[in-house]
Each structure stands twice: as C-alpha cells, then as structure tokens.
Write a protein that holds these residues in place. Structure first.
Motif, PDB file in Angstrom:
ATOM      1  N   HIS A  73       0.833  -1.212   0.000  1.00  0.00           N
ATOM      2  CA  HIS A  73       0.000   0.000   0.000  1.00  0.00           C
ATOM      3  C   HIS A  73       0.867   1.261   0.000  1.00  0.00           C
ATOM      4  O   HIS A  73       1.817   1.393   0.773  1.00  0.00           O
ATOM      5  CB  HIS A  73      -0.900   0.012   1.230  1.00  0.00           C
ATOM      6  CG  HIS A  73      -1.714   1.258   1.373  1.00  0.00           C
ATOM      7  ND1 HIS A  73      -2.812   1.514   0.575  1.00  0.00           N
ATOM      8  CD2 HIS A  73      -1.590   2.329   2.200  1.00  0.00           C
ATOM      9  CE1 HIS A  73      -3.328   2.686   0.917  1.00  0.00           C
ATOM     10  NE2 HIS A  73      -2.600   3.192   1.896  1.00  0.00           N
ATOM     11  N   ALA A 104       0.331   5.141   0.672  1.00  0.00           N
ATOM     12  CA  ALA A 104      -0.623   6.159   1.136  1.00  0.00           C
ATOM     13  C   ALA A 104      -0.479   7.422   0.290  1.00  0.00           C
ATOM     14  O   ALA A 104       0.601   7.697  -0.239  1.00  0.00           O
ATOM     15  CB  ALA A 104      -0.354   6.478   2.604  1.00  0.00           C
ATOM     16  N   GLU A 128      -0.283  10.433   1.221  1.00  0.00           N
ATOM     17  CA  GLU A 128       0.754  11.329   1.774  1.00  0.00           C
ATOM     18  C   GLU A 128       2.145  10.883   1.322  1.00  0.00           C
ATOM     19  O   GLU A 128       3.011  11.713   1.059  1.00  0.00           O
ATOM     20  CB  GLU A 128       0.721  11.310   3.304  1.00  0.00           C
ATOM     21  CG  GLU A 128      -0.433  12.059   3.919  1.00  0.00           C
ATOM     22  CD  GLU A 128      -1.587  11.130   4.250  1.00  0.00           C
ATOM     23  OE1 GLU A 128      -1.681  10.054   3.604  1.00  0.00           O
ATOM     24  OE2 GLU A 128      -2.392  11.477   5.123  1.00  0.00           O
ATOM     25  N   ASP A 185      10.590  -5.585   4.867  1.00  0.00           N
ATOM     26  CA  ASP A 185      10.499  -5.333   6.300  1.00  0.00           C
ATOM     27  C   ASP A 185       9.266  -6.026   6.890  1.00  0.00           C
ATOM     28  O   ASP A 185       8.967  -5.857   8.075  1.00  0.00           O
ATOM     29  CB  ASP A 185      10.417  -3.824   6.527  1.00  0.00           C
ATOM     30  CG  ASP A 185      10.812  -3.437   7.929  1.00  0.00           C
ATOM     31  OD1 ASP A 185      11.548  -4.209   8.564  1.00  0.00           O
ATOM     32  OD2 ASP A 185      10.364  -2.373   8.400  1.00  0.00           O
ATOM     33  N   ARG A 204       6.119  -5.472   6.017  1.00  0.00           N
ATOM     34  CA  ARG A 204       4.960  -4.580   6.093  1.00  0.00           C
ATOM     35  C   ARG A 204       4.145  -4.647   4.817  1.00  0.00           C
ATOM     36  O   ARG A 204       4.688  -4.941   3.744  1.00  0.00           O
ATOM     37  CB  ARG A 204       5.444  -3.142   6.299  1.00  0.00           C
ATOM     38  CG  ARG A 204       5.688  -2.782   7.736  1.00  0.00           C
ATOM     39  CD  ARG A 204       6.139  -1.357   7.852  1.00  0.00           C
ATOM     40  NE  ARG A 204       7.582  -1.215   7.622  1.00  0.00           N
ATOM     41  CZ  ARG A 204       8.103  -0.461   6.677  1.00  0.00           C
ATOM     42  NH1 ARG A 204       7.310   0.209   5.860  1.00  0.00           N
ATOM     43  NH2 ARG A 204       9.409  -0.379   6.525  1.00  0.00           N
ATOM     44  N   ASP A 205       2.863  -4.349   4.926  1.00  0.00           N
ATOM     45  CA  ASP A 205       2.060  -4.245   3.715  1.00  0.00           C
ATOM     46  C   ASP A 205       1.790  -2.788   3.366  1.00  0.00           C
ATOM     47  O   ASP A 205       0.886  -2.470   2.623  1.00  0.00           O
ATOM     48  CB  ASP A 205       0.750  -5.027   3.862  1.00  0.00           C
ATOM     49  CG  ASP A 205      -0.110  -4.480   4.979  1.00  0.00           C
ATOM     50  OD1 ASP A 205       0.391  -3.625   5.734  1.00  0.00           O
ATOM     51  OD2 ASP A 205      -1.273  -4.904   5.095  1.00  0.00           O
ATOM     52  N   PHE A 206       2.531  -1.895   3.973  1.00  0.00           N
ATOM     53  CA  PHE A 206       2.418  -0.480   3.619  1.00  0.00           C
ATOM     54  C   PHE A 206       3.805   0.139   3.670  1.00  0.00           C
ATOM     55  O   PHE A 206       4.657  -0.271   4.460  1.00  0.00           O
ATOM     56  CB  PHE A 206       1.479   0.261   4.579  1.00  0.00           C
ATOM     57  CG  PHE A 206       1.898   0.188   6.012  1.00  0.00           C
ATOM     58  CD1 PHE A 206       1.538  -0.898   6.787  1.00  0.00           C
ATOM     59  CD2 PHE A 206       2.657   1.196   6.584  1.00  0.00           C
ATOM     60  CE1 PHE A 206       1.932  -0.974   8.120  1.00  0.00           C
ATOM     61  CE2 PHE A 206       3.045   1.124   7.907  1.00  0.00           C
ATOM     62  CZ  PHE A 206       2.685   0.025   8.672  1.00  0.00           C
ATOM     63  N   ALA A 207       4.015   1.149   2.831  1.00  0.00           N
ATOM     64  CA  ALA A 207       5.337   1.765   2.742  1.00  0.00           C
ATOM     65  C   ALA A 207       5.406   2.978   3.633  1.00  0.00           C
ATOM     66  O   ALA A 207       4.397   3.634   3.912  1.00  0.00           O
ATOM     67  CB  ALA A 207       5.630   2.158   1.312  1.00  0.00           C
ATOM     68  N   LEU A 208       6.603   3.299   4.092  1.00  0.00           N
ATOM     69  CA  LEU A 208       6.817   4.439   4.979  1.00  0.00           C
ATOM     70  C   LEU A 208       7.800   5.405   4.334  1.00  0.00           C
ATOM     71  O   LEU A 208       8.607   5.008   3.481  1.00  0.00           O
ATOM     72  CB  LEU A 208       7.407   3.964   6.311  1.00  0.00           C
ATOM     73  CG  LEU A 208       6.487   3.225   7.254  1.00  0.00           C
ATOM     74  CD1 LEU A 208       7.253   2.796   8.494  1.00  0.00           C
ATOM     75  CD2 LEU A 208       5.320   4.106   7.643  1.00  0.00           C
ATOM     76  N   PRO A 209       7.749   6.652   4.755  1.00  0.00           N
ATOM     77  CA  PRO A 209       8.740   7.602   4.235  1.00  0.00           C
ATOM     78  C   PRO A 209      10.166   7.194   4.597  1.00  0.00           C
ATOM     79  O   PRO A 209      11.109   7.572   3.901  1.00  0.00           O
ATOM     80  CB  PRO A 209       8.351   8.920   4.893  1.00  0.00           C
ATOM     81  CG  PRO A 209       7.402   8.594   5.976  1.00  0.00           C
ATOM     82  CD  PRO A 209       6.761   7.311   5.611  1.00  0.00           C
ATOM     83  N   ASP A 210      10.305   6.404   5.663  1.00  0.00           N
ATOM     84  CA  ASP A 210      11.649   5.925   6.023  1.00  0.00           C
ATOM     85  C   ASP A 210      12.231   5.088   4.883  1.00  0.00           C
ATOM     86  O   ASP A 210      13.428   5.174   4.579  1.00  0.00           O
ATOM     87  CB  ASP A 210      11.580   5.089   7.284  1.00  0.00           C
ATOM     88  CG  ASP A 210      10.879   5.814   8.415  1.00  0.00           C
ATOM     89  OD1 ASP A 210      11.562   6.185   9.370  1.00  0.00           O
ATOM     90  OD2 ASP A 210       9.661   6.025   8.313  1.00  0.00           O
TER      91      ASP A 210
END
Lengths: 334, 783
Positions: free
Chosen positions: A234, A236, A238, A279, A281-287
């Motif tokens: 996913h 987001a 943002e 990592d 996760r099923d969503f990505a982060l700005p990190d």
C-alpha cells in the motif's frame, strides 16, 4: 536455451506471497549473498530491492570490491542463469542481442541468441563499449525484448542488468549519456570492506570460494511471485505526495541543471514498495523512501558547472533535499 | 549585553515620556519623582537579572519584586521589616490604601493631589505597566506590542479627565512609540552587520537609512492627514476636538475654575463610603435644601453653571416670612460657594464673599469654603402655596433674564416627550405639574445611580427613554422639558436635608443633590424636586408640587404629603438606612428601589479588586489553554494516533526538542527518545502508531497512546533545564507557534489575493500591442 517467440501468451498471474513469506525469503537471499560479500548488508538489501522492483542496477566502483561476486551470488541464491558481458570498444550490438546465422542444413536463418538472454546480466565496464553497443543493451533493458531481423524475442523473467563502471579510469571510455543512466533504477557503490569484514573474508576464502557453497533459496518462479507481492504494498497518498515532492525538489534545486524524471518517481516508488515488503509490512513508509532516495535519484541529476567545480556531487544534493523537504507537505504540521 | 541595557533604557524612557499626559490630572509635579523612581527601580531590576543571563520569568519576578519594594518603602508606614520587606500587615495597609485611592478617584475631580491612596494606586498601576512594557520591549523583543502598554498609560488621563487632557499631550507618547520601534529595528538590522543603501553603499548607524525614506515620508503624511481630518470631522460632545478647540481658544471655564459641580455631585454620590461634610444646628424644624450652585446655561453639553458675573456686595435684604437661624460647622467641604438655606437674610462668615444677584449664590471673592470652619446664617424659608402658583404667570418674555433661562438646544426626541407630558396643560403651574408628574414613578421612572454621569443631550434622551437615572438626570430633564415648554427653569445643585443627629443635622457626601427651580411672576424662583424621594436621603417635600384642587381649595386636599415639620421624625427605611430618610414615601414607590440604591451607593463590590484579580490571572492563561488543549487531545473519546502525535509535537516544541519537518514520525520518535531517554519506548510506540495511522491502510490502534504521551511528558519535564521547564509550563512555545503560523497563513493568503488582484488590473490595463501597426511608420528594414 529456451526462449519464447513473440507474440507470447499472456503470462499467468502469479500468486503473491504473504508479507511474512516475503520477508523470510528476502532475508534468505540476503543472508546467502552476505555469505559472499561480507559487511555490506545495506548495499545488498538495496540490490535485492532493485531486483524485486524489476529495475536495473548500476554499480559504480573501483575494481575488485566484489561487483561480479555480488551479481553471481544474487544469481546463485535465486537459482537462475547469470551471463556476463565484458564491454570493450570493439563489442558489437549483435554480440549483446544475438544474431541470425544461415544454417546450410535447414537452408534458413537461425537466431543465435546473444548474451542478453539470461536472468541476471552482468555488464562489466559498460562505459568501455561504443555508444552503439551501449544503446543496444539499454534498449533491451527498457523493453525486455530483442528485435533481430524483424523478429521480436522476449527476454526472461526475472530479468536484471547489473552494469559496472569504473569511476576512476576514464581514459578511452564512453561515459553513459544522462538519458541512458536514467534507465538504471539505482546506482550503488559497494565500497571497500571495513577491517573486520576484510579479515573475515580472508579467513573464509582460505579453504574454498564461498560462492561455490551457495545453495539457492528461491527460484525464478518465486521471484516472480515476490515481484507481484511487492507491487501490492500500500502506498498512502501522503507518501506518494512526499515522493513527488522529493523528485520535484530535484528539479527546482539551484545546484542542479537537470532534475529527475517521472520514471525516477515510478522506480523510487516501486523500490520503496519492495523495501517495505522486505520489512514485513504491507504499507510503505517515508523511512523506506529516504533509504532509497540517494541510490535512486542521485545518478540521474546533472549538477550545474558551478557545483561540479565546487566539488559538490549529486549524492550530497539529494541528501540535502531529504533534509529540507517536509515529510507531510501541509504547512503547520510535520 | 550592552544592547540590552540600551533597550532597557529606551523602554524606561519611552514609558516616562508617555506619562506626560498625567500632568493634567495631578496637582503639581511632585508625583513625578516617585513615579520615575519606580520606573527606574523596575528597569534596573530587570536589567540586572538579564545581565546575569536569567530568563524572562525570573526577570519578570525581579521587576515585580522591585515594584513591591518601592511600594513598601513608600507606603509601608512602619509595617514592613527593615522598611522594604513587606509583612502581612503591610499588605493589609496596602488594601486600605487601595480602597482609599479608589474612593479618591471616584469622588475627586481632577486635578487631584497625588498623595495617599491615589499615589499608591498610581505607582502600582504604572509599576505593573512598566513590568509589561519592559517585557515586551526587551525580554520578548516585540516592541510593537508595547504600543498597548503606552496606549494604556495614555488612556488613563483621557478617560479620567478628558477636560484636563489636551490633544497635544498625545504627541510625546506617539513620538516615544516611534522611537521604540525605530530603536528596536535599528538594533535588529545592525545585528546582521552593516546597513546598506539601495545601491549597495554602506550607511553608518548614526545616519538614517535612505531606504526608509519612503516610510518616513508616508508616516509624516499620515500624521498630518490624521490631524487635519480630526479638525474637520464633526464629532458630538465630550470629544477630542472640542478640547482641541477649547485649548486653542485658550479658554477654560471662567468663574468657577476647574470645579465641575456635576462631577462633584456624581462623585460624591458614588463614593463607596459616606463622609460627613456639614453639621448644622438650626431652629428650623425641617430645614430646606442647601443651595450651592445654580446651573442655567443649557447647551448640548447639558446644564452648565452660571458665570456668577453679577457680583454684588454681601448686603442682604430683609425678606418676608418666618426667619430661622442656622449655625453651620464645616467638616470637609471645599467649594467656592457658600451653601445657604432659602433666602439668606444675614450671613456671618470669614473671608470675602459676594452675592450673585442673578442666582442668589454666595460666591467667594478669592475665598473658599475650605478655609471656613463655621458660619451662621439667618434665612427665610420659602413656602408658596399651590393656589398662588396656579394663578401666577411665568416669566415675562420681555424680561432680560428670559433668554438665559429658557434657552435650550432643539432635540426632537425631547420635544416629543414634552408634547406627550404636557397634554393640554396651559398655565405655567399646569405645565410644571405635568412635567413633574411625567417624571414620577407612576410613569415608570426609576431611581438608579447606575447610569452615565453625563448630563448632555444624549444622556437626557437616554434618561427619557430608559426611565432610569438619578437626581442629575431628573433635574436636568425636568428643567430642560420646562424650557422646551417656554417656562423659565434652572437646575440647582446643593445638599439635601441630611439626617438628624440629636439636635443637629448631619449632611454627608451622600446628601449632595440636584433639583429644579421654576420662575413664577410674583413668588419668584420656586423649587421642585423631581427625584423620587426614596432615592434622596433627607428629601424635603414640596407641598405646592401637587395638583391644586380644580375648585382652588388646596388646603383641604387630603394629601399624602404631610406637614414638613413632622417629616424628620417620621423615619422611613431608606437607601442609607438613616433615621431620617424621605419625608414622604411616594405612594407607589417599590421598596426594591431602596435596596438597589443601597447597593449602588454603599460600600459594595470594588471593581478595582476584579481588575487586580484579572491581572493576577493573566500569567496563568497560556498554561490553562495548553492544558485544555492537551486534555482535549488525549480525551479517550477522540484519541487517535494523530491527536496523540500532535500533542507529542507540541511537547517537543514546548521543551525545545528540535524536530525538523523533514523527519519521518519514526525518526522524530528517535530524536525524542534521545531527549528523554526514560521514555524512549513510549516515543517509539507513538512514532510507529503515527506512521501506521498515516501510511497504513488499516490505521493504528490508539490504545495506550495517552499513557505513552504522559510518560513522554514526564520524562521530558524531568530532563529539561529549570528555565525550560517553567517556560513550557507558563509560556508554551507551541501556543505561540500556532498563533504565528495562523498569522503567517493569513498574510500569505492576503498576499496571494493582492497578487491576483494586481494581475487582473494589469491584464485589464494592458492593451493589445501590435508591432508595426503605426501607419506613419512603415517598416523599412534593410534594403
């Protein structure tokens, strides 16, 4: 050597992996490759991310730090074919793509596939080949197919080119034009190992080449499923906005003559997805984005002459952009 | 450091300059010494603490302490330890001084003597303003805000004594404000190094910047424009321009000096505590009102006192009627006139006194009641009967006094009320009674001290509309309405009967009163008191102010108004609860009125304390607002990762943990974890929750986040320096940041809008330009 002739059947939709399986497999590959290239886990992680994002990798480093080893270890770990092309000024495009030869027995031209027909292609010293040959390779990279004598041949999947360049010895080379550098998803430098890693390397290589001991942890089919799983991560709104802001900042930066392309945006997002999936996760982060921004963006920028003369490089520019672009673009919030 | 000292000096100097308008409300200039001392002490205290590198909180405390020391040294009156350390007794004494000061402010008309309670309040007020001023100018570096403190200082004299504040007093405060701004700006610009002209040449600090020339000229232009427009724009009464005009003419009230009988009247009635003014012993069983001033000059400012320019020597004539003698002891009256009963026949008094023939007022020729300890008065009491009055004519229009006693401004509202009141009244007495009745309780008029003290046309119209007022409005309204009805009438100010104390009558500050005199041909000036007697302690009845029987048999009329001689013994509960209140109880007077009057006139709630309370609460407001915001965010009903994270960011701001915009929530959590090592886990939880909330499709679970925020808060607080801790508590940076962010957003919006407008105008103005379209200029070009 098997290859499909165009037009091929539409590939069956692969079954994506669960995040846990994805993470486990990716870690398996990572451990495997790390067995060969000591102390470079971050670089290896990024290289795997580029592979699973269906991108190509440009390794810009001095000879002997393990560029070929990296490519070979990757290939061994995923149980797929690896081809190596040593680029020289007299290398011809047909050496890369393949050539049709007249078969007197069949009384017909038969396509003799070139070195490009493999899963992992190691293009050594790509800047030593003539621009014509470089162009042939880069076309294959983008389109994932080869057209010879009017026949189109699809390349294998997964397909990844790891090209190397020597940044020091520039005499008699044809540096890649910016437009072609843009085709590479990321540029990485392996760098010298630190002292402990180098010592460990010596110990391990006393008896045998660790490359020989590698067992594959995934096959080509698994890789295809991982690629599919990564695409489902996913993103987001943002986060997309942040990536777009970052790329836009490279275009308005006063130190930069040419900023990153929309292709860069796409590839940055795809690599981000892979990193998030690695990592678990099923969503990505700005990190994730921040880890990838320098490798994915820096090689595409053309600095102004003043910046080059002042000793600035594009990695520093991207790092600077990372420090200044707000993660959330709404004013008044972080 | 020396820059700060310089700024402190500038702040103190500007404040001192702003005090110049106060010159008008105090007697002499002796008060400037303690005031300047106070400002100096406060500035020095602040400067010393600043020099020691302490924060704003400690500076403010030190300045307040300095103020306290000055007040203790000046007003401690022996209650303090070592003269300067206040003890509880000192504060009690301060309380007494403060209430004395408030009483003084209410009763005394400027210029007042700067001593006792008034000086105490002045120093306290100026001291607090000085603390704020120093804080704005030096501590917070927001000199623009200091305009508020300067304005406060300027507003004091303007509101207390508009008469005594001339327009030119505004110049010095304005100049000092500009000085403040210019000085701060110079300091700010110099902090960057050199100053440049527009063309890149260096400018020395001592010279004005050429770049600011436009600003200077436009500022000058605005000032001139303001002054010009002020003189042109018409205003109503009591305005700035009237004062300007008066001062310009060099005028002032002639005859009476600075005494304004109205102000004295309302001030005395509003005085919280009652003081004795006169003590009278007389053989008159029910003495009438004591006349002091006659106000017969009516313009849109209301009734003004007579000029008393018809001085005659004090040769009093015998008059008809019963004579009484009164020995009057002056307890604390100061006035240029002698209060007298009825028509004085003989007066024995110290000093030089004249009689004004027109009004009958005994006016001092350089003498003042303040110098008179006692005097003896022989007088006749006026007792016209209703029948005589009913048959008497009014003043003859050919009389030379006619003009002065019927003159009135034309105000439509008043006229309509008069028409309504008069009905078909025809004779003078009928008109008088009609107006008298119109203002009665029966018509809904109520006595209330809670009205404006103005007697001008607006106030009278207000009074007629709201039907609430006290003797000032009653008397002015009745006299005005009678004049409107072509009856010669005037207002008299003096004192009511007072209250009986054994054989004597005691007249207090609450016995000041105003009533009306109407001229009849024959009986002369006859007094009427339109004010409801319940509102007037010591009211005297006027039997003639009743409707005479149509048959002309007034004596037989069963009248509620008893014989005045019986009145004093007939004690009715009244406003002051005194034994001799209203002699006549109006038949329809609600008892409620008495209670109301008591609360108005008596020593009730003091507004000064409320003000002090508000001032004392002010420093806690930011902390309160911040606490409420935190509570709202962490309220379980609306807690999300987002609200928790907002709180975390604000906490970081409050405690000075720098979090850049470019940090991801996890990185920010890492930074917070370093700042508060004990709450590293809480920070990580919060950061991850925010990351999930923002980037994950499934969102974040807010459970436990409130506790995590509290942990983080505790740890941040524990690890902060004391100064930072207090700042986070009382002056949270996040609140300020929000305000300024809002402001920045607003100004950005305005800028965008104006840019759009400019673009529109430009595109509208721009004409399509075609090259080579001129006929006379053909394109020749190259051959």
């Amino acid at each position: 050597m098997t290859f499909e002739s165009s037009p091929g059947q539409p590939p069956q939709a692969p079954v994506p992996l669960s995040p846990q399986e994805f993470k486990a497999t990716a870690e398996g590959i990572l451990t495997n490759v790390e067995w060969v290239i000591e102390g470079k886990s971050h670089t290896i992680k990024l290289a795997i991310a580029v592979m699973l994002a269906e991108g190509h990798l440009l390794l810009e480093d001095v000879p002997g730090v393990g560029k070929t080893q990296l490519a070979k270890a990757l290939a061994r770990s995923v149980d797929c074919s690896v081809r190596r092309i040593q680029f020289t000024p007299d290398l011809l495009p047909s050496d890369v793509t393949g050539v049709s030869i007249f078969d007197p027995e069949k009384r017909d031209f038969v396509f003799k596939p070139g070195a490009i027909f493999g899963n992992l292609i190691l293009g050594d010293e790509i800047n030593r080949a003539s621009p014509k040959t470089q162009a042939a390779l880069l076309e294959c990279m983008e389109e994932r197919q080869v057209t010879v004598d009017g026949n189109t041949y699809k390349l294998r999947s997964p397909f990844m080119v790891i090209a190397t360049q020597n940044p020091v010895e520039m005499e008699g080379t044809y540096p890649l034009p910016e437009a072609q550098r843009d085709r590479f998803a990321a540029r990485l430098a392996i760098g010298y190992p630190d002292i402990n890693a180098e010592l460990a390397l010596l110990d391990r290589r006393e008896e045998y080449n660790p490359l020989d001991a590698l067992r594959p942890v995934a096959d080509a089919e698994m890789i295809v499923r991982m690629i599919a799983a990564a695409r489902a991560v996913h993103l987001a709104p943002e986060l997309k906005r942040y990536v777009v802001d970052l790329v836009a900042a490279t275009r308005t930066n006063p130190q930069v003559r040419l900023g990153a392309s929309p292709r860069a945006t796409l590839q940055l997002l795809r690599c981000t997805q892979v990193l998030a999936a690695m990592d678990g996760r099923d969503f990505a982060l700005p990190d994730d984005v921040q880890q990838l921004a320098v490798p994915v963006l820096a090689h595409r920028l053309i600095p102004t002459t003043e910046t080059t003369m002042g000793g600035g490089d594009t990695k520093a520019i991207v790092s600077d952009i990372l420090r200044h672009v707000p993660v959330v673009s709404n004013p008044g919030r972080y | 450091m020396s820059g700060q000292r310089h700024a402190t000096m500038v702040a103190a100097a500007t404040l001192a300059l702003t005090l110049t308008p106060l010159i008008g409300i105090f007697e002499g200039v002796g008060w400037t010494v303690p005031v300047l001392l106070t400002i100096t002490v406060i500035a020095t205290a602040g400067s010393l603490i600043r020099a020691a590198g302490r924060g704003q909180g400690l500076q403010t405390v030190a300045m307040c302490a300095g103020l306290l020391v000055v007040l203790t040294a000046g007003f401690g009156d022996g209650t303090a330890l070592l003269f300067i350390i206040p003890l509880p007794a000192t504060f009690e004494h301060f309380g007494v001084l403060a209430s004395e000061g408030v009483a003084g402010i209410v009763t005394e008309a400027p210029p007042v003597a700067a001593e006792g309670g008034i000086l105490f309040l002045t120093l306290l007020g100026i001291g607090l303003v000085a603390v704020l001023h120093d804080m704005f100018v030096v501590g917070l570096r927001t000199p623009a805000l200091a305009g508020l403190t300067l304005l406060t200082m300027y507003l004091v004299p303007v509101s207390v004594a508009p008469d005594a504040t001339a327009w030119f007093w505004f110049i010095l405060p304005a100049v000092s404000y500009l000085w403040l701004l210019a000085d701060d700006n110079l300091r700010r610009v110099s902090a960057f190094g050199h100053r440049f002209t527009g063309t890149g040449q260096l400018v020395s600090q001592k010279f004005p910047s050429p770049m600011a020339r436009t600003a200077r000229w436009s500022a000058l232009g605005f000032i001139v424009l303001t002054l010009v427009s002020l003189t042109v724009v018409p205003t109503n009464t009591s305005g700035f321009i009237d004062r300007v005009a008066e001062d310009w003419e060099g005028g002032g009230d002639a005859g009476l000096g600075d005494v304004n009988p109205w102000a004295q009247l309302s001030g005395s009635l509003n005085r919280p505590e009652e003081v004795d003014v006169l003590r009278v012993s007389t053989d008159d069983p029910s003495p009438p009102y004591l006349r002091m001033h006659v106000l017969d000059e009516l313009d849109s400012d209301g009734f003004g006192p007579n000029d008393y320019d018809d001085h005659q020597s004090l040769d009093l004539e015998e008059a008809e009627g019963e004579t009484f003698t009164a020995d009057i002891e002056n307890l604390r009256m100061e006035a240029p006139v002698v209060p007298v009963y009825g028509t004085p026949v003989d007066l024995s008094i110290d000093g030089n006194w004249d009689r004004d023939a027109d009004t009958g007022v005994i006016i001092g020729d350089n003498s003042d009641m303040g110098d008179v300890e006692e005097y003896t008065l022989t007088y006749t009491d006026q007792e016209p009967d209703a029948e005589t009055l009913a048959n008497a004519d009014g003043m003859d229009p050919s009389d030379e006094r006619w003009e002065a006693n019927t003159e009135h401004p034309e105000v439509a509202e008043v006229s309509s009320h008069v028409d309504e009141a008069l009905g078909d009244a025809d004779t003078v007495h009928e008109k008088v009674l009609a107006v008298y009745k119109y203002l009665s309780i029966g018509n809904g008029f109520r006595y209330s001290l809670e009205t404006t003290e103005a007697g001008n046309d607006e106030a009278i119209v207000d009074f007629l509309e709201t039907k609430e007022g006290y003797c000032q409005q009653y008397a002015a309204a009745m006299a005005w309405m009678l004049r409107e009805a072509d009856v010669a009438a005037r207002v008299v100010i003096g004192m009511s009967q007072g209250s009986r104390d054994g054989d004597e009558w005691v007249l207090t500050s609450h016995d000041y009163h105003a009533w009306v005199e109407v001229y009849y041909d024959g009986p002369g000036w006859v007094m009427y008191d339109p004010t409801p007697s319940a509102g007037v302690p010591g009211a005297v009845s006027t039997p003639w102010a009743t409707e005479p029987a149509p048959e002309g048999e007034p004596t037989q009329e069963p009248d509620a108004t008893a014989d005045p001689s019986e009145a004093p013994s007939d004690a009715t509960p009244s406003a002051e609860g005194g034994p001799t209140a209203g002699a006549e109880q109006p038949t329809d007077s609600p008892s409620l009125q008495g209670a109301e009057d008591g609360s108005e006139g008596g020593s009730g709630f003091n507004p000064a304390w409320l003000l002090l309370l508000i001032v004392a609460a002010l420093p806690f407001l930011p902390a309160l607002a911040r606490g409420l915001l935190r509570r709202r965010r962490l309220d379980p009903a609306r807690l999300t990762a987002k609200t928790a994270w907002d709180e975390v960011l604000d906490l970081a701001l409050d405690y000075g943990v720098g979090l850049s915009d470019s940090l991801t929530p996890r990185q920010a959590a890492g930074v917070l974890g370093q700042a508060a090592p004990g709450a590293r886990e809480a920070a990580t939880v919060l950061g991850s929750a925010m990351a999930r909330h923002r980037y994950s499709p499934s969102g974040a679970d807010p459970t436990g986040l409130a506790d995590a925020v509290r942990d983080l808060h505790t740890e941040l607080d524990k690890n902060a320096e004391p100064r930072r801790r207090y700042q986070a508590m009382f002056w949270p940076a996040s609140l300020l940041a929000k305000a300024s962010a809002k402001q920045a957003e607003e100004s950005a919006r305005l800028a965008r809008r104006s840019a759009r407008a400019t673009d529109r105008v430009r595109s509208a103005v721009r004409r399509p330009r075609r090259s080579n379209s001129r006929k006379d200029r053909s394109v020749t070009g190259r051959p």
